[in-house]
Scaffold this active site. Structure first.
Site, PDB file in Angstrom:
ATOM      1  N   GLN A  63      32.275  39.636  32.095  1.00  0.00           N
ATOM      2  CA  GLN A  63      32.879  39.975  33.378  1.00  0.00           C
ATOM      3  C   GLN A  63      33.610  41.309  33.274  1.00  0.00           C
ATOM      4  O   GLN A  63      34.212  41.592  32.252  1.00  0.00           O
ATOM      5  CB  GLN A  63      33.922  38.915  33.766  1.00  0.00           C
ATOM      6  CG  GLN A  63      33.340  37.557  34.096  1.00  0.00           C
ATOM      7  CD  GLN A  63      34.454  36.582  34.458  1.00  0.00           C
ATOM      8  OE1 GLN A  63      35.422  36.428  33.715  1.00  0.00           O
ATOM      9  NE2 GLN A  63      34.325  35.933  35.600  1.00  0.00           N
ATOM     10  N   ASP A  94      36.441  41.984  34.290  1.00  0.00           N
ATOM     11  CA  ASP A  94      37.525  41.173  34.818  1.00  0.00           C
ATOM     12  C   ASP A  94      38.828  41.948  34.793  1.00  0.00           C
ATOM     13  O   ASP A  94      39.043  42.788  33.921  1.00  0.00           O
ATOM     14  CB  ASP A  94      37.657  39.931  33.922  1.00  0.00           C
ATOM     15  CG  ASP A  94      38.299  38.772  34.643  1.00  0.00           C
ATOM     16  OD1 ASP A  94      38.586  38.902  35.852  1.00  0.00           O
ATOM     17  OD2 ASP A  94      38.518  37.736  33.999  1.00  0.00           O
ATOM     18  N   ARG A  99      30.095  29.486  29.879  1.00  0.00           N
ATOM     19  CA  ARG A  99      30.208  28.322  30.758  1.00  0.00           C
ATOM     20  C   ARG A  99      28.953  27.493  30.627  1.00  0.00           C
ATOM     21  O   ARG A  99      27.843  28.022  30.761  1.00  0.00           O
ATOM     22  CB  ARG A  99      30.387  28.757  32.215  1.00  0.00           C
ATOM     23  CG  ARG A  99      31.663  29.557  32.423  1.00  0.00           C
ATOM     24  CD  ARG A  99      31.795  30.035  33.852  1.00  0.00           C
ATOM     25  NE  ARG A  99      32.948  30.929  33.973  1.00  0.00           N
ATOM     26  CZ  ARG A  99      33.289  31.582  35.064  1.00  0.00           C
ATOM     27  NH1 ARG A  99      32.547  31.434  36.166  1.00  0.00           N
ATOM     28  NH2 ARG A  99      34.340  32.364  35.093  1.00  0.00           N
ATOM     29  N   HIS A 137      43.248  41.416  35.963  1.00  0.00           N
ATOM     30  CA  HIS A 137      44.325  40.680  36.615  1.00  0.00           C
ATOM     31  C   HIS A 137      45.458  41.630  36.919  1.00  0.00           C
ATOM     32  O   HIS A 137      45.892  42.365  36.043  1.00  0.00           O
ATOM     33  CB  HIS A 137      44.786  39.526  35.719  1.00  0.00           C
ATOM     34  CG  HIS A 137      43.701  38.526  35.499  1.00  0.00           C
ATOM     35  ND1 HIS A 137      42.868  38.570  34.407  1.00  0.00           N
ATOM     36  CD2 HIS A 137      43.259  37.502  36.280  1.00  0.00           C
ATOM     37  CE1 HIS A 137      41.972  37.608  34.516  1.00  0.00           C
ATOM     38  NE2 HIS A 137      42.174  36.947  35.637  1.00  0.00           N
ATOM     39  N   CYS A 164      41.595  34.746  32.262  1.00  0.00           N
ATOM     40  CA  CYS A 164      42.938  34.730  32.865  1.00  0.00           C
ATOM     41  C   CYS A 164      44.041  34.246  31.914  1.00  0.00           C
ATOM     42  O   CYS A 164      45.056  34.936  31.767  1.00  0.00           O
ATOM     43  CB  CYS A 164      42.963  33.903  34.138  1.00  0.00           C
ATOM     44  SG  CYS A 164      41.374  33.652  34.917  1.00  0.00           S
ATOM     45  N   HIS A 206      43.393  37.968  40.641  1.00  0.00           N
ATOM     46  CA  HIS A 206      42.193  38.008  39.805  1.00  0.00           C
ATOM     47  C   HIS A 206      41.175  38.862  40.556  1.00  0.00           C
ATOM     48  O   HIS A 206      40.950  38.628  41.736  1.00  0.00           O
ATOM     49  CB  HIS A 206      41.546  36.632  39.638  1.00  0.00           C
ATOM     50  CG  HIS A 206      42.472  35.530  39.206  1.00  0.00           C
ATOM     51  ND1 HIS A 206      42.377  34.955  37.963  1.00  0.00           N
ATOM     52  CD2 HIS A 206      43.479  34.888  39.848  1.00  0.00           C
ATOM     53  CE1 HIS A 206      43.296  33.981  37.872  1.00  0.00           C
ATOM     54  NE2 HIS A 206      43.964  33.921  38.994  1.00  0.00           N
ATOM     55  N   LYS A 238      41.200  34.033  49.048  1.00  0.00           N
ATOM     56  CA  LYS A 238      40.347  34.981  48.326  1.00  0.00           C
ATOM     57  C   LYS A 238      39.369  35.716  49.231  1.00  0.00           C
ATOM     58  O   LYS A 238      39.083  35.281  50.350  1.00  0.00           O
ATOM     59  CB  LYS A 238      39.583  34.278  47.212  1.00  0.00           C
ATOM     60  CG  LYS A 238      38.407  33.445  47.684  1.00  0.00           C
ATOM     61  CD  LYS A 238      37.551  32.980  46.507  1.00  0.00           C
ATOM     62  CE  LYS A 238      36.640  31.855  46.974  1.00  0.00           C
ATOM     63  NZ  LYS A 238      35.965  31.164  45.888  1.00  0.00           N
TER      64      LYS A 238
END
Ligand SMILES: [Zn+2]
Length: 389
Positions: free
Chosen positions: A132, A134, A114, A136, A85, A262, A216
């Site tokens: 990911q 991912d 992580r 945005h 992000c 996200h 979410k």
């Protein structure tokens, strides 16, 4: 199945072998096509960025215990990104944005790290570094509903194409402690309710369980034997863009903070691969199968013909191997069936003379003699991904 392995020196990090990586790349190619069609742009942000950025984003405070850091010789502290992000906000901030640039849908196959205690690691399902799918979406408050519905449509399409017909959604709404005005929370929760209606699937409310920065949705997939897997998420965020100084110029000529959505659909590609292995018990659909065809010569005199056939398959974009071992054909067939190779092209002298191939499909006792051209053309059709049919 020779897809991947783990070893002690890299706990929770996957060594992808050629076959596993082929499968992984198929997922990425598929998702790229789907995202590009849905109006996303793909970017790539740095794997390591200075600690100061993670302090500014708030990740250092909230997530610091899970971050890998490194000290450079010039005494700076860098962090491996645990999320994409903040990097995407930097890209958004580059150049002045106007309301006409919104919604801006920024996607990345971002590898994140992580720290998980080694006891918590579990195969592909729980790892320390993962990729990911991912994205945005930067948008105006007015665009939240349409964008969330679009994301939902895309997710539902994708899950269906991977054979997950049973999808449940968990909806987490406003917690006690939060940022953002009530007005924007009202609007966002309405948006997510509209999504739940549009999705038309079973859902449950996790009252007050939303993040402090926005509500979410979490998508839970049920696999062939009834296990549940949480994959996709759509998370609204009224905090990070402002925190990192992202603004756009509105129709009123004033500066406004964009809303950030996200979203990830597979979630973690490593984990999704693991789910697919479970779902199909290793017998992947043709388009995903790491090896789609094995050419098996019956006698060594047919080897040369077999090699030429393999070359034609490769040229047609098929993933094709050849078994030149000096073994009986029944043995080869049994072994490749056992390894769940979807299709075998069996060739002997007769096939070589007639320019044909005996096609044997996994689970089918009969084989079918076809011309080489016909057999390859059929395979090209049958190996198309669900979005390319
Ligand atoms: Zn994010």
């Amino acid at each position: 199945m020779d897809l991947f392995h783990f070893q002690e020196e890299a706990p929770g990090s996957v060594f992808w072998h050629a076959k596993g990586w082929t499968l992984f790349l198929q997922l990425i190619s598929y998702m790229r096509r789907r995202q590009s069609e849905a109006g996303y742009v793909e970017v790539n942000s740095p794997d390591m960025m200075e600690k100061s950025l993670w302090e500014a984003s708030g990740h250092w405070e909230k997530f610091g215990d899970h971050m890998f850091t490194t000290q450079t010789p010039d005494d700076k502290t860098f962090c491996c990104k645990p999320m994409n992000c903040p990097g995407h906000v930097q890209i958004f901030k580059h150049g002045l944005k106007s309301y006409r640039d919104l919604p801006l849908r920024v996607a990345e196959f971002g590898k994140v790290h992580r720290y998980e205690p080694s006891g918590a690691l579990h195969g592909l399902m729980r790892v320390r570094s993962f990729t990911q799918d991912d994205a945005h979406v930067f948008c105006t408050p007015e665009q939240i509903t349409q964008e969330c519905i679009k994301i939902n449509d895309l997710m539902m399409t994708i899950y269906k194409e991977f054979g997950f017909d049973n999808v449940k959604i968990k909806f987490s709404d406003r917690p006690e402690k939060r940022v953002g005005s009530d007005e924007i929370w009202d609007r966002s929760e309405e948006a997510l309710k509209a999504v739940l209606e549009a999705a038309g699937v079973e859902w449950e409310l996790n009252s007050g369980e939303g993040a402090f920065y926005g509500p979410k949705l979490e998508y839970v997939l049920r696999d062939a034997i009834g296990r549940d897997w949480q994959c996709g998420t759509t998370q609204l965020d009224f905090n990070l863009p402002g925190r990192l100084g992202a603004v756009y110029i509105g129709a009123d000529g004033e500066k406004h903070e964009p809303v950030m959505v996200h979203r990830a659909m597979f979630g973690s590609l490593e984990r999704f691969t693991g789910i697919l292995i479970e779902q199909h018990a290793g017998r992947f659909p043709l388009w995903l199968a790491p090896t789609q065809i094995v050419v098996a010569p019956i006698v060594s005199d047919a080897d040369e013909y077999g090699l030429a056939l393999q070359q034609k398959c490769l040229a047609a974009g098929l993933r094709c191997e050849i078994d030149l071992r000096n073994e009986k054909i029944n043995y080869k067939v049994r072994e490749h069936s056992h390894a769940k190779v979807p299709v075998m092209f069996v060739v002997g002298m007769r096939e070589a003379q007639e320019d044909t191939v005996s096609v044997r499909r996994l689970g089918d006792k009969h084989q079918k003699v076809m011309s080489v051209e016909e057999a390859i053309a059929q395979m090209v059709i049958d190996t198309a991904a669900p979005d390319q049919v």
